[in-house]
Enzyme design. Structure first.
Site, short mmCIF file in Angstrom:
data_model
loop_
_atom_site.label_atom_id
_atom_site.label_comp_id
_atom_site.label_asym_id
_atom_site.label_seq_id
_atom_site.Cartn_x
_atom_site.Cartn_y
_atom_site.Cartn_z
N ASP A 13 30.21 -12.03 -33.26
CA ASP A 13 29.21 -11.04 -33.70
C ASP A 13 28.32 -11.61 -34.80
OD1 ASP A 13 27.96 -8.59 -33.57
OD2 ASP A 13 29.38 -7.58 -34.91
N TRP A 18 21.64 -12.87 -37.92
CA TRP A 18 21.30 -14.28 -38.23
C TRP A 18 19.81 -14.51 -37.97
CZ3 TRP A 18 19.25 -18.48 -35.71
CH2 TRP A 18 19.49 -19.74 -36.25
N ASN A 61 27.08 -3.23 -24.15
CA ASN A 61 25.88 -4.00 -24.49
C ASN A 61 24.70 -3.75 -23.54
OD1 ASN A 61 27.78 -6.85 -25.77
ND2 ASN A 61 26.83 -5.18 -26.92
N SER A 189 35.63 -2.91 -31.29
CA SER A 189 34.51 -2.78 -30.34
C SER A 189 34.96 -2.90 -28.88
CB SER A 189 33.41 -3.80 -30.66
OG SER A 189 32.93 -3.62 -31.97
C1 IPE Z 1 30.89 -6.78 -29.90
O1 IPE Z 1 29.79 -6.84 -30.70
C2 IPE Z 1 30.55 -7.31 -28.52
C3 IPE Z 1 30.35 -8.74 -28.43
C4 IPE Z 1 30.50 -9.62 -29.40
C5 IPE Z 1 29.99 -9.22 -27.12
P1 IPE Z 1 28.78 -5.61 -30.83
O2 IPE Z 1 27.75 -6.02 -31.81
O3 IPE Z 1 28.30 -5.20 -29.50
O4 IPE Z 1 29.73 -4.47 -31.41
P2 IPE Z 1 29.38 -3.24 -32.34
O5 IPE Z 1 28.22 -2.53 -31.71
O6 IPE Z 1 29.04 -3.79 -33.69
O7 IPE Z 1 30.64 -2.45 -32.37
C1 IPE Z 2 26.75 -10.61 -30.97
O1 IPE Z 2 25.69 -10.57 -31.84
C2 IPE Z 2 26.32 -11.06 -29.60
C3 IPE Z 2 26.44 -10.06 -28.55
C4 IPE Z 2 26.83 -8.83 -28.70
C5 IPE Z 2 26.09 -10.48 -27.22
P1 IPE Z 2 24.86 -9.23 -32.06
O2 IPE Z 2 23.65 -9.30 -31.19
O3 IPE Z 2 25.70 -8.04 -31.91
O4 IPE Z 2 24.43 -9.44 -33.57
P2 IPE Z 2 24.32 -8.33 -34.70
O5 IPE Z 2 25.65 -7.65 -34.79
O6 IPE Z 2 23.23 -7.40 -34.28
O7 IPE Z 2 23.99 -9.11 -35.92
MG MG Z 3 26.79 -6.94 -33.24
#
Ligand code: IPE
Ligand code: IPE
Ligand code: MG
Length: 234
Positions: A13, A18, A61, A189
């Site tokens: 995550d 980033w 997602n 999650s």
């Molecule tokens: C968890 O991250 C899913 C993956 C890393 C693929 P998310 O960013 O989707 O989770 P939440 O929304 O913070 O719970």
């Molecule tokens: C995790 O990074 C990657 C996936 C869920 C595919 P995020 O896209 O959730 O990154 P943040 O949590 O918004 O920083």
């Molecule tokens: Mg995330």
């Protein structure tokens, strides 16, 4: 020498944050995240980890903007195409968990291809969780178990934890010993709800694209100091 976890699972995550901190589009964060996958796999190989499970795309997602979803799927296809020779030469066996048939055709096909091309990899299993949800996995298992019961292949009175677990996506893999979550959130999650029952959890504020060899070693070292009790006395 501290024990090395056999199975490490990672909630990758922080890609979006980033990128946002650098004034870049979120897709650039995901691109940098793909490099961190390569790095993490190398460290896992070096340490002798047997299974590395990476949460790459959750069943939730899909709620993200279509442009971000398609950027992620494109990166997956690109990653598989560019890393396949290296995975083969290093003994990486690729597998997936999740409703992968529900992915866009290009991604689903690239996965099928990479899974069959790496089937004899004996050094490490790279298990990608894609269109994965812990509740979906349990519901899918229940559905198949119910079908087998209705067909007379399973006696409902004999269903116990061991029988149920055989219906999960990867029944042959050991449960994760160590769960790492980058990006600092203290939640699962919807990841591996069954399999994480007794997993040691390590959360770091480090954002996934910044997850370095040192960060990985720190997590494993921290794991080595844990006392795992599994409900037993101290
Ligand atoms: C968890 O991250 C899913 C993956 C890393 C693929 P998310 O960013 O989707 O989770 P939440 O929304 O913070 O719970
Ligand atoms: C995790 O990074 C990657 C996936 C869920 C595919 P995020 O896209 O959730 O990154 P943040 O949590 O918004 O920083
Ligand atoms: Mg995330």
């Amino acid at each position: 020498m501290n024990p090395v976890p056999r199975h490490v699972a990672i909630i990758m995550d922080g890609n979006g944050r980033w990128a946002e901190r650098r004034g870049l589009p979120r897709s650039q964060g995901h691109r940098a995240g793909a490099d961190a996958v390569t790095r993490g796999l190398e460290v896992a190989l070096e340490l002798g980890v047997e299974v590395l499970t990476l949460y790459a795309f959750s069943t939730e997602n899909w709620k993200r903007p279509a442009s971000e979803v398609s950027a992620l799927m494109g990166l997956l296809v690109e990653f598989l195409a560019s890393k396949l020779p290296e995975m083969r030469s290093k003994g990486v066996r690729l597998r997936t968990i999740g409703r992968t048939s529900g992915l866009p055709a290009a991604a689903a096909n690239a996965l099928l291809n990479a899974v069959s091309d790496t089937a004899d990899g004996g050094k490490i299993t790279l298990n990608l969780a894609l269109n994965y949800g812990g509740r979906a996995e349990l519901a899918d298992a229940a559905k198949r178990l119910a079908a087998d019961a209705a067909a007379g292949k399973v006696d409902p009175r004999k269903v116990d934890e061991g029988v149920f677990a055989r219906y999960l996506y990867a029944p042959d893999l050991p449960d994760p010993d160590l769960l790492i979550r980058t990006g600092g959130e203290m939640r699962l999650s919807n990841f591996l709800l069954w399999e994480l029952a007794y997993t040691e959890i390590y959360v770091t504020d480090c954002l996934w694209p910044d997850f370095s060899r040192e960060e990985f070693l720190r997590a494993v070292e921290n794991y080595g100091k844990r006392e795992r009790r599994f409900g037993n006395h101290a």
